[in-house]
Scaffold this motif. Structure first.
Motif, PDB file in Angstrom:
ATOM      1  N   PHE A 126     102.348  12.394 -19.991  1.00 51.25           N
ATOM      2  CA  PHE A 126     100.969  12.379 -19.533  1.00 51.25           C
ATOM      3  C   PHE A 126     100.834  11.555 -18.252  1.00 51.25           C
ATOM      4  O   PHE A 126     100.209  11.986 -17.272  1.00 51.25           O
ATOM      5  N   ILE A 127     101.442  10.379 -18.238  1.00 53.05           N
ATOM      6  CA  ILE A 127     101.374   9.509 -17.064  1.00 53.05           C
ATOM      7  C   ILE A 127     102.072  10.150 -15.864  1.00 53.05           C
ATOM      8  O   ILE A 127     101.578  10.096 -14.733  1.00 53.05           O
ATOM      9  N   HIS A 128     103.189  10.794 -16.112  1.00 56.19           N
ATOM     10  CA  HIS A 128     104.026  11.312 -15.039  1.00 56.19           C
ATOM     11  C   HIS A 128     103.483  12.602 -14.432  1.00 56.19           C
ATOM     12  O   HIS A 128     103.661  12.842 -13.226  1.00 56.19           O
ATOM     13  N   TYR A 129     102.818  13.421 -15.253  1.00 57.11           N
ATOM     14  CA  TYR A 129     102.505  14.776 -14.786  1.00 57.11           C
ATOM     15  C   TYR A 129     101.045  15.212 -14.931  1.00 57.11           C
ATOM     16  O   TYR A 129     100.708  16.315 -14.489  1.00 57.11           O
ATOM     17  N   TYR A 130     100.196  14.409 -15.510  1.00 54.10           N
ATOM     18  CA  TYR A 130      98.813  14.853 -15.708  1.00 54.10           C
ATOM     19  C   TYR A 130      98.184  15.321 -14.397  1.00 54.10           C
ATOM     20  O   TYR A 130      98.211  14.616 -13.387  1.00 54.10           O
ATOM     21  N   ASN A 131      97.614  16.515 -14.409  1.00 53.01           N
ATOM     22  CA  ASN A 131      96.848  17.081 -13.304  1.00 53.01           C
ATOM     23  C   ASN A 131      97.629  17.175 -11.994  1.00 53.01           C
ATOM     24  O   ASN A 131      97.040  17.082 -10.901  1.00 53.01           O
ATOM     25  N   VAL A 132      98.927  17.389 -12.079  1.00 53.44           N
ATOM     26  CA  VAL A 132      99.708  17.611 -10.857  1.00 53.44           C
ATOM     27  C   VAL A 132      99.150  18.808 -10.084  1.00 53.44           C
ATOM     28  O   VAL A 132      99.174  18.824  -8.842  1.00 53.44           O
TER      29      VAL A 132
END
Length: 288
Positions: A254-260
């Motif tokens: 979630f931290i790494h890829y949310y809303n990319v």
């Protein structure tokens, strides 16, 4: 389309600071994750996009670049410098600074600087630790950067998370005090806003992806009205939802890829409606 509530003429006069952490999709610091680097990457395309976005916006930026990126993509590092941007150090291989000895830290930073300076023919002036890994326990490592002749560091995030942060750190550009002595080095802390009695990031990485554009705009405008610059930071992988991704547990994913998927457009809007510059240009104009 830009938010009509935030006209250009209200935001353009104040220069903010644009930074990128130049690394591949697989550069991360999770002990149990072993990425398959044979998948390749779209790194070149991402860099072409970021450089073009800066050109279109008429702004300069600071590119904190891994030494190993210089080895693998020397032409890209040279292109960054050729277009007038800062080429600064992000260390050599994305190792956490607080897991290095003081001398190991020195060697890592020096290796990256040697590679980058040999490619660009210009002096590296600044450093940002991978994953904001200058924390309270190794804050004294800033003395090493001063000894190496660097002008600035941009490794301090004045927040407290399970991964990083010095919540009591000053939130404005300053010369840090280490062992009772003010260093001949500027610290460029990451921008924060106050919410629920604590500091929260808003203009880079996860925070840039997580918060709605309106909230980021209002935070930048608030900082600018106080005569402060906001600092944006992003990674090349964050502008491309089709790039390979690490296999991570839910929270880390979630931290790494949310809303990319929304990052590129959001950045385009910010570059259109706010003025940005590099750290070296900002320091030159603000402090001479």
């Amino acid at each position: 389309m830009s938010n009509s509530l935030n006209p250009v003429n209200l935001t353009k006069p104040m220069n903010n600071i644009l930074t990128f952490d130049i690394e591949e999709w697989f550069h991360a610091n999770y002990d149990d994750v072993k990425p398959d680097r044979s998948k390749g990457s779209s790194f070149r395309a991402h860099m072409d996009t970021l450089l073009q976005m800066c050109s279109d916006a008429g702004c300069k930026a600071t590119f904190f670049t891994l030494g190993c990126i210089g080895e693998d993509y020397p032409d890209i590092v040279q292109a960054i410098a050729r277009e007038g941007h800062d080429v600064a150090s992000h260390g050599y291989a994305h190792e956490l600074a607080y897991k290095q000895t003081r001398e190991g830290f020195r060697a890592d930073v020096q290796k990256s600087i040697d590679i980058l300076e040999n490619l660009t023919g210009t002096k590296v002036q600044g450093y940002r630790a991978p994953s904001w890994s200058i924390v309270e326990s190794n804050h004294h490592y800033l003395e090493v950067l001063e000894e190496m002749g660097l002008i600035y560091d941009a490794s301090i995030f004045p927040v407290k998370t399970f991964l990083y942060g010095i919540p009591t750190a000053p939130t404005e550009i300053h010369k840090p005090i280490v062992n009772g002595r003010e260093l001949h080095l500027y610290e460029i802390p990451m921008s924060v806003m106050r919410a629920a009695g604590r500091n929260i990031g808003y203009s880079g990485g996860f925070y840039f992806r997580f918060f709605p554009e309106m909230i980021i705009r209002k935070a930048i405008q608030s900082a600018n009205r106080q005569g402060k610059s906001s600092i944006v930071y992003l990674h090349p992988r964050e502008i491309d939802p089709k790039e390979h991704q690490l296999e991570l547990p839910f929270k880390e994913r979630f931290i790494h890829y949310y809303n990319v998927k929304g990052t590129k457009a959001k950045l385009e809007h910010m570059l259109k409606d706010f003025a940005f510059t590099s750290i070296s240009e900002h320091l030159s104009k603000a402090y001479g």
